[in-house]
Each structure stands twice: as structure tokens, then as C-alpha cells.
Write a protein that holds these residues in place. Structure first.
Motif, short mmCIF file in Angstrom:
data_model
loop_
_atom_site.label_atom_id
_atom_site.label_comp_id
_atom_site.label_asym_id
_atom_site.label_seq_id
_atom_site.Cartn_x
_atom_site.Cartn_y
_atom_site.Cartn_z
N TYR A 191 0.94 -1.12 -0.10
CA TYR A 191 0.08 0.00 0.67
C TYR A 191 0.75 0.87 -0.47
O TYR A 191 0.27 2.04 -0.27
N GLY A 192 1.88 1.27 -0.19
CA GLY A 192 3.23 2.66 -0.07
C GLY A 192 3.93 1.87 -1.60
O GLY A 192 4.11 0.91 -1.76
N GLY A 193 4.92 3.49 -1.14
CA GLY A 193 5.55 2.76 -2.48
C GLY A 193 5.22 3.98 -4.20
O GLY A 193 6.09 5.39 -3.77
N SER A 194 4.89 3.44 -4.99
CA SER A 194 5.04 4.05 -6.38
C SER A 194 3.24 4.47 -6.11
O SER A 194 3.10 4.24 -5.16
N ILE A 195 3.17 5.03 -6.76
CA ILE A 195 1.74 5.77 -6.55
C ILE A 195 0.95 4.76 -7.20
O ILE A 195 -0.53 5.04 -6.57
N GLU A 196 0.66 3.95 -8.22
CA GLU A 196 -0.27 2.80 -8.36
C GLU A 196 -0.26 1.75 -6.89
O GLU A 196 -1.17 1.67 -6.69
N ALA A 197 1.02 2.02 -6.03
CA ALA A 197 0.37 1.23 -5.04
C ALA A 197 -0.30 1.72 -3.68
O ALA A 197 -1.19 1.91 -2.46
N ARG A 198 0.40 3.08 -3.86
CA ARG A 198 -0.95 4.28 -2.96
C ARG A 198 -1.79 4.31 -3.76
O ARG A 198 -2.62 4.68 -2.41
N CYS A 199 -2.19 4.24 -4.12
CA CYS A 199 -3.58 4.46 -5.01
C CYS A 199 -4.47 3.11 -5.14
O CYS A 199 -5.57 3.03 -5.10
N ARG A 200 -3.49 2.47 -4.48
CA ARG A 200 -4.21 0.44 -4.37
C ARG A 200 -5.97 0.77 -4.02
O ARG A 200 -6.45 -0.05 -3.45
N ILE A 221 -15.65 10.05 -6.83
CA ILE A 221 -14.85 10.28 -5.99
C ILE A 221 -14.24 11.84 -6.47
O ILE A 221 -14.68 12.60 -6.99
N LYS A 222 -13.85 12.41 -4.73
CA LYS A 222 -13.25 13.35 -4.93
C LYS A 222 -11.60 12.98 -4.74
O LYS A 222 -11.31 12.82 -3.78
N ILE A 223 -10.55 14.07 -5.93
CA ILE A 223 -9.00 13.96 -5.16
C ILE A 223 -8.39 14.98 -5.82
O ILE A 223 -9.02 15.79 -6.62
N ASN A 224 -7.51 14.81 -5.06
CA ASN A 224 -6.71 15.97 -5.21
C ASN A 224 -6.03 16.19 -6.66
O ASN A 224 -5.60 15.02 -7.05
N SER A 225 -5.67 17.81 -6.96
CA SER A 225 -4.94 17.53 -8.41
C SER A 225 -3.42 17.81 -7.37
O SER A 225 -1.95 17.54 -8.57
N THR A 226 -2.77 18.48 -6.54
CA THR A 226 -2.20 18.86 -5.60
C THR A 226 -2.29 18.76 -4.28
O THR A 226 -3.56 19.82 -4.18
N GLU A 237 2.10 12.76 -10.40
CA GLU A 237 1.42 11.51 -9.51
C GLU A 237 -0.15 11.57 -10.06
O GLU A 237 -0.54 10.28 -10.01
N ALA A 238 -0.96 12.69 -9.51
CA ALA A 238 -2.10 13.55 -9.71
C ALA A 238 -2.81 12.22 -11.25
O ALA A 238 -3.91 11.64 -10.73
N LEU A 239 -2.65 12.19 -11.90
CA LEU A 239 -2.77 12.22 -13.38
C LEU A 239 -2.30 11.07 -13.69
O LEU A 239 -3.41 9.82 -14.48
N GLU A 240 -1.65 10.61 -12.60
CA GLU A 240 -0.95 8.97 -12.98
C GLU A 240 -1.99 7.58 -12.46
O GLU A 240 -2.79 7.28 -12.35
N ALA A 241 -2.64 8.81 -11.14
CA ALA A 241 -3.70 8.44 -10.15
C ALA A 241 -5.35 8.41 -10.96
O ALA A 241 -6.61 7.24 -11.25
#
Length: 400
Positions: A191-200, A221-226, A237-241
Motif C-alpha cells: 500500500y506504499g511506494g509507487s503511485i500505483e501502490a498508494r492508489c491501491r 470520488i473527490k481527488i486532489n490535483s496536488t 502523480e495525480a494524473l497517474e492516479a
């Protein structure tokens, strides 16, 4: 941009969400922490009336900010809490009155995590942290794995009392936003590390919520742009999310930014005359087919028209402008009113502007806004005194 009738009428066009639900126009009352709960997780008459007024005023969708599924991690003691039998009738009255005039009403499913309200909580985030005066404990793997079920239970409770959809809160520095942010999330497991893992965990929450509410119930969903914090979530990273969210069954992605991390500048107190996150939304539009809502800094009808006309946003989320005028949506859709005049505050104390708008929400709910004349310092004092009283109520209710 064209000023033609066709261009302006774009705000009055319906929006069909992927699940099949239809929003009657392109204007939403953005989620705000109205702090109008009764201190026991239930709505007050003023809160019910507040959302009824936005529905009467033409909003296609109103989102109730900071609705909790777990009493241990509230944002404030005035938050609504789902899942309590004793509050179900009052919540059903809220959803009934807030859906007049063809409006939708969604709760923003929240969990404050590391930013949980200290007087009634023991904050716990993705990782144990100590940054300046800020400290929090870290969640165990078992606690993280329990989150999707907890959010899904809250979503099903919301559906059962008549909410017409839900928004998952993954912005502004609260729990799911903390998982996305490398400043808060320093885990070394899956659940940590890369943006993929943080988004899991965010993806797991979405999938479990969808499983229990069914295919035809709207999930946003409400999500931050930064995060607007050094070491926090970046725009890249937000765009990758966003790419990852595009693989889910979401119906509406609300783009916002900033955090309530202690000492961080508030985006909503920005003096800019332009919407905050449109540049990011334009980039996000290239990465997802899911409808986008953009919230933050919309003060004039022309700004909303332009955002939808140029395709940066499918929906426009409006907060403080609708606090100044609860009929703003009706007026902007029909071009029958002028833009609200925003008050100016000279050297307001930290939290003062937010308190002023929050107390005006109370006035709206009491149909007393014509008599609302609080200065910032008075609004802040009354706001804090009210929270102090609700702390005692919350503790009596949930500490036993």
C-alpha cells in the motif's frame, strides 16, 4: 468564447452518468463541512432545510461534506454519521427534502485518518508520523484491509436512507488522500511506494462500494490535483492516479486540491479571481472517459459556462458562491441573476473566513440570512464555541 444563447444554455443541459443516472444540469453544490449535525451523528432541522434550499434553488446535485462511516475518525463533531438506527428517520427526511425539484443528494463518505478531530479521536493514518507539532499513529495491515468493507457499509447505509449516490472523499488531506500522498504514506508494503501502490486502497474501496450498491447507483470520488505541500502528491502523480481511476466503475470524478494539514494555506481562501484547477482538468480529460467535475474558485457564471463549453469540465462544483446565494444554480442556468458579491476580509485570523461562511450556512438553514451580519472574529468565536459543546455531546454518545 461565444456568448450565444446556445453557449450559455450549456449549463442547463442534462448529464447522464455511466451508471444511467441523470443530473438535470451542470451545476453542483460542492461538498462543504457545514458543521450542522447534532453532535450525535444526526441531522438538525437547519441542516435539512439547508439542503432543501439548494434543491429548490436549482442545483442538480448537492454533496453533504464529511459524512462519516466510523465514529472514531470524524473531521468535526458536527459531521453526520451513517449506520445509526436512531438517526435513520431524520436522514430519510433530509434526503426527501433535499431531492425536491429533481435534485440529487449524495453524502461525501469521509474518514479523517491522521487529521481526525483531536478532542474526540486518536488520529491514525497510513504511517506513523511526527512533523513539527503534528503526530499520528500508523494503521496496521489489518486495519487497512478492513477499509473497503467499512466504506461499502457506509455507502449501503446511505442508499438505504434515500441518498441518490455517494462521493468517496480522497482529497484535502483526509485518509484516502493521505494514502495517495508520499508525505503521509511511507509504507513499505503493498500500500506504499509507487503511485500505483498508494492508489491501491482507493481502487479497492471503489470496487467494494460498487459491489454492494449495484450497477445503477452513482459513485463519485473527490481527488486532489496536488496537495500543495512540499513532499506531497504532485500533479504528475495525480494524473497517474486518474489513469488508474479510469479503469473503475466510477460515475463522476471531482477535481480539487490542497489540504487541511495544520499550517497549510487554504485553497478556498485564495484571492484569485479565476477557478483554481482547470489547467489540471484539461490534462485529466485526455486520460479518462469518466465525467469530470471541477470545484474551486468559480465566482462568475461566465467561468462556469466557459469550463463546460471548452470541455474542461462536465460539471462545475460551486461552494461559497452558493452559500452567498442558494438560488445561484437557477439564476446561472437561466442567466436571470447577477454574480454574487464576495465579502472582503481584512487580515482575518486563521480559520476565520471558513468560520464566517460556515456560520452563514447556519443562517441559510434557519432562513435568516438577511439578518446575517457577523464579523469574522465573532463568527470564529461562535463556531468554536459550538464545536466545543458538540465535543461533549459526541463523547457522551460514543465513548460509552
Amino acid at each position: 468564447m461565444s456568448n450565444s444563447a446556445d453557449s450559455r444554455n450549456i449549463l442547463g443541459r442534462t448529464l447522464e452518468l455511466p451508471c444511467g443516472a441523470v443530473l438535470k444540469n451542470r451545476l453542483a453544490k460542492a461538498p462543504m463541512s457545514d458543521s450542522l449535525g447534532n453532535g450525535e451523528g444526526g441531522p438538525t432541522e437547519a441542516q435539512i432545510r439547508l439542503y432543501e434550499r439548494w434543491a429548490e434553488g436549482g442545483s442538480a446535485l448537492s454533496i453533504v461534506g464529511e459524512v462519516q462511516g466510523d465514529f472514531r475518525f470524524p473531521e468535526r463533531p458536527g459531521n453526520l454519521l451513517l449506520g445509526l438506527k436512531e438517526n435513520q428517520n431524520a436522514l430519510r427526511l433530509l434526503t426527501k427534502r433535499a431531492t425536491v425539484n429533481g435534485a440529487h443528494i449524495w453524502p461525501q463518505l469521509g474518514h479523517a485518518g491522521a487529521l481526525a478531530y483531536l478532542p474526540v479521536s486518536q488520529p491514525k493514518g497510513p504511517s506513523a508520523l511526527s512533523i513539527g507539532d503534528f503526530t499520528c499513529a500508523g494503521m496496521s495491515a489489518e486495519e487497512i484491509k478492513a477499509l473497503p468493507v467499512s466504506y461499502a457499509r457506509a455507502a449501503l447505509d446511505a442508499k438505504d436512507v434515500g441518498f441518490s449516490g455517494v462521493q468517496i472523499h480522497a482529497a484535502h488531506g483526509f485518509l484516502l488522500s493521505q494514502f495517495l500522498s508520499p508525505l503521509f504514506n511511507r509504507r513499505s508494503d503493498g500500500y506504499g511506494g509507487s503511485i500505483e501502490a498508494r492508489c491501491r486502497i482507493v481502487l479497492e474501496v471503489i470496487n467494494e462500494v460498487r459491489r454492494v450498491v449495484g450497477a445503477e447507483f452513482p459513485i463519485g470520488i473527490k481527488i486532489n490535483s496536488t496537495d500543495k505541500l512540499v513532499g506531497g502528491l504532485t500533479q504528475e502523480e495525480a494524473l497517474e492516479a486518474l489513469r488508474l481511476l479510469d479503469t473503475t466503475s466510477l460515475d463522476l470524478i471531482d477535481i480539487s486540491g490542497g489540504t487541511y494539514f495544520p499550517g497549510a494555506a487554504s485553497c478556498s481562501d485564495n484571492s484569485s479571481s479565476e477557478p483554481y484547477f482547470l489547467d489540471f482538468a484539461r490534462r485529466a480529460k485526455e486520460l479518462t472517459q469518466i465525467p469530470l467535475m471541477v470545484t474551486g474558485g468559480f465566482k462568475k457564471s461566465e467561468q462556469a459556462v466557459q469550463a463546460v463549453t471548452e470541455g474542461a469540465a462536465d460539471m462545475v462544483g460551486v461552494g461559497r458562491a452558493m452559500v452567498l446565494n442558494p438560488c445561484l444554480a437557477e439564476e446561472w442556468v437561466h442567466n436571470s441573476g447577477i454574480d454574487p458579491e464576495f465579502p472582503r476580509f481584512e487580515s482575518p485570523p486563521e480559520g476565520g473566513v471558513t468560520a464566517w461562511y460556515t456560520m452563514r450556512l447556519t443562517a441559510l438553514g434557519e432562513d435568516a440570512e438577511k439578518n446575517y451580519d457577523l464579523d469574522v472574529l465573532s463568527a470564529l468565536r461562535i463556531y468554536e464555541e459550538r464545536d466545543t459543546k458538540r465535543v461533549s455531546i459526541w463523547k457522551r454518545k460514543f465513548s460509552g
